[in-house]
Scaffold this motif. Structure first.
Motif, PDB file in Angstrom:
ATOM      1  N   VAL A 229       0.831  -1.208   0.000  1.00 41.42           N
ATOM      2  CA  VAL A 229       0.000   0.000   0.000  1.00 41.42           C
ATOM      3  C   VAL A 229       0.862   1.253   0.000  1.00 41.42           C
ATOM      4  CG1 VAL A 229      -1.641   1.321   1.385  1.00 41.42           C
ATOM      5  CG2 VAL A 229      -1.977  -1.130   1.042  1.00 41.42           C
ATOM      6  N   PHE A 230       1.888   1.297   0.818  1.00 44.25           N
ATOM      7  CA  PHE A 230       2.769   2.461   0.826  1.00 44.25           C
ATOM      8  C   PHE A 230       3.482   2.605  -0.513  1.00 44.25           C
ATOM      9  CE2 PHE A 230       3.608   2.938   5.693  1.00 44.25           C
ATOM     10  CZ  PHE A 230       2.345   3.468   5.847  1.00 44.25           C
ATOM     11  N   GLY A 231       3.791   1.496  -1.151  1.00 46.33           N
ATOM     12  CA  GLY A 231       4.438   1.573  -2.456  1.00 46.33           C
ATOM     13  C   GLY A 231       3.536   2.169  -3.522  1.00 46.33           C
ATOM     14  N   VAL A 232       2.282   1.683  -3.606  1.00 47.83           N
ATOM     15  CA  VAL A 232       1.394   2.165  -4.671  1.00 47.83           C
ATOM     16  C   VAL A 232       0.908   3.585  -4.415  1.00 47.83           C
ATOM     17  CG1 VAL A 232       0.639  -0.157  -5.288  1.00 47.83           C
ATOM     18  CG2 VAL A 232      -0.703   1.166  -3.650  1.00 47.83           C
ATOM     19  N   THR A 233       0.994   4.064  -3.170  1.00 53.95           N
ATOM     20  CA  THR A 233       0.552   5.427  -2.878  1.00 53.95           C
ATOM     21  C   THR A 233       1.722   6.400  -2.756  1.00 53.95           C
ATOM     22  OG1 THR A 233       0.483   4.915  -0.505  1.00 53.95           O
ATOM     23  CG2 THR A 233      -1.575   4.678  -1.762  1.00 53.95           C
ATOM     24  N   GLY A 234       2.949   5.937  -3.013  1.00 49.14           N
ATOM     25  CA  GLY A 234       4.088   6.841  -3.093  1.00 49.14           C
ATOM     26  C   GLY A 234       4.815   7.126  -1.792  1.00 49.14           C
ATOM     27  N   HIS A 235       4.565   6.350  -0.740  1.00 51.38           N
ATOM     28  CA  HIS A 235       5.219   6.577   0.548  1.00 51.38           C
ATOM     29  C   HIS A 235       6.359   5.570   0.713  1.00 51.38           C
ATOM     30  CE1 HIS A 235       1.270   8.499   0.949  1.00 51.38           C
ATOM     31  NE2 HIS A 235       1.909   9.356   1.723  1.00 51.38           N
ATOM     32  N   VAL A 236       7.353   5.742  -0.134  1.00 46.10           N
ATOM     33  CA  VAL A 236       8.414   4.747  -0.258  1.00 46.10           C
ATOM     34  C   VAL A 236       9.303   4.721   0.980  1.00 46.10           C
ATOM     35  CG1 VAL A 236      10.422   4.062  -1.608  1.00 46.10           C
ATOM     36  CG2 VAL A 236       8.346   4.870  -2.757  1.00 46.10           C
ATOM     37  N   SER A 237       9.625   5.864   1.536  1.00 49.97           N
ATOM     38  CA  SER A 237      10.493   5.898   2.709  1.00 49.97           C
ATOM     39  C   SER A 237       9.860   5.150   3.881  1.00 49.97           C
ATOM     40  CB  SER A 237      10.789   7.344   3.111  1.00 49.97           C
ATOM     41  OG  SER A 237      11.578   7.387   4.283  1.00 49.97           O
ATOM     42  N   ALA A 238       8.572   5.391   4.119  1.00 52.80           N
ATOM     43  CA  ALA A 238       7.879   4.689   5.197  1.00 52.80           C
ATOM     44  C   ALA A 238       7.848   3.190   4.923  1.00 52.80           C
ATOM     45  CB  ALA A 238       6.463   5.235   5.352  1.00 52.80           C
ATOM     46  N   ALA A 239       7.648   2.811   3.661  1.00 51.60           N
ATOM     47  CA  ALA A 239       7.629   1.396   3.306  1.00 51.60           C
ATOM     48  C   ALA A 239       8.974   0.741   3.555  1.00 51.60           C
ATOM     49  CB  ALA A 239       7.228   1.238   1.837  1.00 51.60           C
ATOM     50  N   GLN A 240      10.049   1.416   3.182  1.00 53.47           N
ATOM     51  CA  GLN A 240      11.379   0.843   3.373  1.00 53.47           C
ATOM     52  C   GLN A 240      11.710   0.705   4.862  1.00 53.47           C
ATOM     53  OE1 GLN A 240      13.082  -0.560   1.147  1.00 53.47           O
ATOM     54  NE2 GLN A 240      12.635   0.373  -0.835  1.00 53.47           N
ATOM     55  N   ARG A 241      11.287   1.661   5.670  1.00 52.02           N
ATOM     56  CA  ARG A 241      11.519   1.540   7.117  1.00 52.02           C
ATOM     57  C   ARG A 241      10.774   0.337   7.679  1.00 52.02           C
ATOM     58  NH1 ARG A 241       9.917   4.985  10.688  1.00 52.02           N
ATOM     59  NH2 ARG A 241       8.404   6.178   9.453  1.00 52.02           N
ATOM     60  N   LEU A 242       9.555   0.104   7.176  1.00 51.91           N
ATOM     61  CA  LEU A 242       8.811  -1.065   7.626  1.00 51.91           C
ATOM     62  C   LEU A 242       9.502  -2.352   7.193  1.00 51.91           C
ATOM     63  CD1 LEU A 242       6.448  -2.641   8.787  1.00 51.91           C
ATOM     64  CD2 LEU A 242       5.126  -2.061   6.727  1.00 51.91           C
ATOM     65  N   LEU A 243       9.974  -2.399   5.947  1.00 54.81           N
ATOM     66  CA  LEU A 243      10.633  -3.612   5.483  1.00 54.81           C
ATOM     67  C   LEU A 243      11.939  -3.863   6.218  1.00 54.81           C
ATOM     68  CD1 LEU A 243       9.883  -3.476   1.658  1.00 54.81           C
ATOM     69  CD2 LEU A 243       8.862  -4.969   3.389  1.00 54.81           C
ATOM     70  N   ASP A 244      12.647  -2.823   6.602  1.00 49.82           N
ATOM     71  CA  ASP A 244      13.832  -3.005   7.444  1.00 49.82           C
ATOM     72  C   ASP A 244      13.441  -3.650   8.772  1.00 49.82           C
ATOM     73  OD1 ASP A 244      15.467  -1.905   5.508  1.00 49.82           O
ATOM     74  OD2 ASP A 244      15.527   0.087   6.436  1.00 49.82           O
ATOM     75  N   TRP A 245      12.306  -3.212   9.329  1.00 49.23           N
ATOM     76  CA  TRP A 245      11.800  -3.780  10.581  1.00 49.23           C
ATOM     77  C   TRP A 245      11.426  -5.248  10.393  1.00 49.23           C
ATOM     78  CZ3 TRP A 245       7.198  -5.960  12.162  1.00 49.23           C
ATOM     79  CH2 TRP A 245       6.960  -6.007  13.529  1.00 49.23           C
ATOM     80  N   VAL A 246      10.773  -5.549   9.279  1.00 45.52           N
ATOM     81  CA  VAL A 246      10.393  -6.931   8.990  1.00 45.52           C
ATOM     82  C   VAL A 246      11.637  -7.805   8.866  1.00 45.52           C
ATOM     83  CG1 VAL A 246       9.350  -8.447   7.248  1.00 45.52           C
ATOM     84  CG2 VAL A 246       8.200  -6.319   7.901  1.00 45.52           C
ATOM     85  N   ALA A 247      12.639  -7.319   8.147  1.00 48.40           N
ATOM     86  CA  ALA A 247      13.872  -8.091   7.981  1.00 48.40           C
ATOM     87  C   ALA A 247      14.559  -8.332   9.320  1.00 48.40           C
ATOM     88  CB  ALA A 247      14.813  -7.361   7.031  1.00 48.40           C
TER      89      ALA A 247
END
Length: 338
Positions: free
Chosen positions: A44-62
């Motif tokens: 959702v963050f990717g398709v709506t353009g909130h890439v920085s927030a998405a990457q921070r979440l994926l870092d947390w997931v990793a």
């Protein structure tokens, strides 16, 4: 009819609320609270353009959730409730697609390899629970096949995606009373599952004689098969998507106005983008209008039987309905040739 500008306003409100819910460490919950609060949000963050927030979440997931094998469920990060235990790869597939769209191939490819362990070489379906993989038999269903099939498309595993598509075509062939019921699961040894405990009926059948069904079964099949048609040009997949669409038209009056309807809106909008047929657009807009009406004033969506102690339900619903409204808006544009 709700104007499409209202869809965009609902998307913005939903995403704004999700952004306020993100923790400073990038997550949306403590790891031990499970996968339910976050697995759709990178998409959702990717398709709506909130890439920085998405990457921070994926870092947390990793950091907290991803395993060496590519599963989401580290010892410290499980899932809540029965659904994700009984449809095991569904959440994994959402996350893999989100990772691919964001260029996080470190997670996407490892995650897909884990998902592919669940695909049955005989049927093309995906086993719904890990113990079924070990046994070589057990329930395979529309949801797992469709979402995992989409993940295969996003990561270029076209042959695996085709096998998932063939599974959905086989389910159509096996239906004993297709005008009335859609049986959603099969066992590769015993065949279509038509007998089950009454309290498990929603997991196994969509009954046109009853309201409040799991309408996401035909919806997710429509969406995956539509994308598989786009990838392959195989007319059988488009015809099968239309079969699942036609089934929804025989359901009860709530079929386009209940939370499980969201995937129907997405699937119908995709079929409209492919064919330009007004009947698909009408259904997509009916679902889109419902989603706007269902949104809470603060921007979130919540389950009909919401437990305030289960905040992950707000994250899950909000992320999904932002995703479907975004897809509906994109697919209803007719500025390209079908």
């Amino acid at each position: 009819m709700t104007h499409h500008a209202d869809y965009q306003a609902a998307i913005r409100k939903g995403v704004t609320w999700l952004l306020t819910e993100q923790h400073p460490d990038g997550g949306f919950s403590a790891p031990h609270e499970g996968i339910d609060s976050f697995y759709k949000i990178p998409y959702v963050f990717g398709v709506t353009g909130h890439v920085s927030a998405a990457q921070r979440l994926l870092d947390w997931v990793a950091r907290y959730c991803f395993t060496a094998e590519g599963d989401l469920r580290s010892p410290d990060c499980k899932s809540q409730g029965d659904f994700h235990r009984e449809f095991y790869t569904y959440a994994n597939s959402w996350l893999v697609i989100g990772c691919q769209r964001l260029g996080r191939f470190d997670l996407a490819y490892r995650g897909l390899e884990f998902i592919l362990r669940f695909q049955d070489a005989r049927s093309g379906g995906f086993f719904a629970e890990p113990e079924f993989v070990t046994a070589g038999r057990g329930r395979q269903d529309i949801v797992c096949a469709s979402q995992a099939g989409l993940a295969c498309l996003y990561l270029g595993r076209l042959e695996a995606a085709r096998r998932a598509g063939e599974f959905l075509l086989k389910l159509i062939e096996l239906q004993p009373e297709p005008q009335r019921r859609l049986y959603a699961s099969l066992d590769p040894v015993e065949g279509l599952i038509t007998h089950y405990p009454e309290d498990k009926a929603l997991r196994h059948v969509v009954d046109t004689a009853r309201p409040a069904q799991w309408y996401f079964y035909p919806g997710i099949a429509m969406g995956f098969l539509g994308q598989l048609y786009r990838a392959t040009g195989d007319q059988r997949y488009l015809e099968a998507a239309d079969w699942y669409f036609a089934f929804t038209t025989r359901c009860q009056g709530d079929v386009y106005r209940t939370p499980p309807s969201g995937k129907i809106g997405w699937g119908a909008s995709l079929l409209y983008a492919i064919t330009g047929e007004p009947r698909y657009r009408q259904v997509a807009e009916a679902v889109g209008d419902y989603l706007v009406d269902f949104q809470q004033p603060g921007g979130w969506w919540q389950p009909l039987a919401f437990d305030p102690a289960q905040r992950y339900g707000l994250h899950d619903y909000t992320a999904e309905f932002v995703a479907w409204l975004s897809e509906i808006c994109q697919n209803l544009r007719r500025d390209s040739t079908p």
